[in-house]
Design a protein around this motif. Sequence first.
Motif, short mmCIF file in Angstrom:
data_model
loop_
_atom_site.label_atom_id
_atom_site.label_comp_id
_atom_site.label_asym_id
_atom_site.label_seq_id
_atom_site.Cartn_x
_atom_site.Cartn_y
_atom_site.Cartn_z
N GLY A 10 0.77 -0.78 -0.34
CA GLY A 10 -0.30 0.22 -0.01
C GLY A 10 1.24 0.94 0.17
N GLY A 11 1.74 1.59 -0.45
CA GLY A 11 2.57 2.57 -1.16
C GLY A 11 3.60 2.81 -0.09
N ALA A 12 4.02 1.35 0.79
CA ALA A 12 4.60 1.78 2.27
C ALA A 12 5.87 0.48 1.93
CB ALA A 12 3.85 2.10 3.36
N LEU A 13 6.78 0.57 2.88
CA LEU A 13 7.77 -0.13 3.41
C LEU A 13 7.50 -0.25 5.00
CD1 LEU A 13 10.56 1.31 1.18
CD2 LEU A 13 9.21 -0.23 0.98
N VAL A 14 7.87 -1.63 4.73
CA VAL A 14 6.99 -2.07 6.59
C VAL A 14 8.02 -3.39 6.77
CG1 VAL A 14 5.47 -3.53 8.18
CG2 VAL A 14 4.33 -1.83 6.33
N TRP A 15 8.71 -2.79 8.10
CA TRP A 15 9.62 -3.94 8.86
C TRP A 15 9.25 -4.03 10.46
CZ3 TRP A 15 11.09 0.73 6.47
CH2 TRP A 15 12.13 0.15 4.78
N ARG A 16 8.81 -5.15 10.41
CA ARG A 16 8.20 -6.04 11.61
C ARG A 16 9.53 -6.07 12.74
NH1 ARG A 16 2.74 -6.74 11.25
NH2 ARG A 16 2.43 -6.96 8.90
N VAL A 17 9.33 -5.74 13.88
CA VAL A 17 10.27 -5.48 14.46
C VAL A 17 10.25 -6.29 15.64
CG1 VAL A 17 12.36 -4.30 16.34
CG2 VAL A 17 11.59 -3.12 14.25
N PRO A 18 11.53 -7.71 15.65
CA PRO A 18 11.25 -8.56 16.38
C PRO A 18 11.33 -7.64 18.25
CG PRO A 18 12.96 -9.48 15.22
CD PRO A 18 12.56 -7.64 14.99
N ARG A 19 10.24 -8.42 19.05
CA ARG A 19 10.47 -8.61 19.99
C ARG A 19 11.79 -8.72 20.87
NH1 ARG A 19 6.02 -11.54 24.33
NH2 ARG A 19 7.36 -9.78 25.67
#
Length: 230
Positions: A10-19
């Motif tokens: 959706g027009g974005a870059l996403v990084w999910r950061v680990p706990r």
Amino acid sequence: MVSVELERAGGALVWRVPRGWWGLSSAAVGGGLVRPCWVLNLGVGDDFTRTDLDRYASSRADGLGVSGPGTALLTAADVSQVVATEVDGVRVWATVGVTKPTWAVPPERAGHDGVSGREGYVPGTINIVVVVTVPLSASALVQAVGTTTEAKAQALVEAGVPGTGTASDAVVVLSPEPPGDEGHAEPVVFAGVRSEWGGRIAVAVHGAVLDGLAAHPWEPDASGGAGVVW
């Protein structure tokens, strides 16, 4: 070791950061010393004028399916053109938009007071996300941000761009947070340009920015001003 991966949506870059990870960022939304659940690099239009950035980023985060505290970068550059590099345990992603490069102290401001420096300002942003797979101490995070900035500036100067960055550049450096318990391995405490891990950061950032500039070279317009890159 669990690391951080890039997702595009959706027009974005996403990084999910680990706990158990932390970071340092110059982002206007979720910046500072942070323990984010996510990092976003959000594409916005050239005419973006909103100042309620926290609310805007929160709305975009909801739409992207991420929750909890996070860090958001914004750029008018085309986020689909993100450049990635990897050097021995360091991963870097950069979106390189240089429609209006600037020096840290523009010539018109050198030696003068009271000059805003915003006349003729045109949006242009270099956003950089750095992931280091070993624990960095708090001071090493600060050093890593400095190293990232130096490497970016070197790449720009080498490419003939008249400036050390743009007025809206942002950076995020992420790493596992050092454990507080005694008996664990000591965190990395040096990330300056001549340290082992700082050197790796510098090479990765330098390469990413050069690659981004190679794909979208900066060219002055006929009047000597900024040319459109994105």
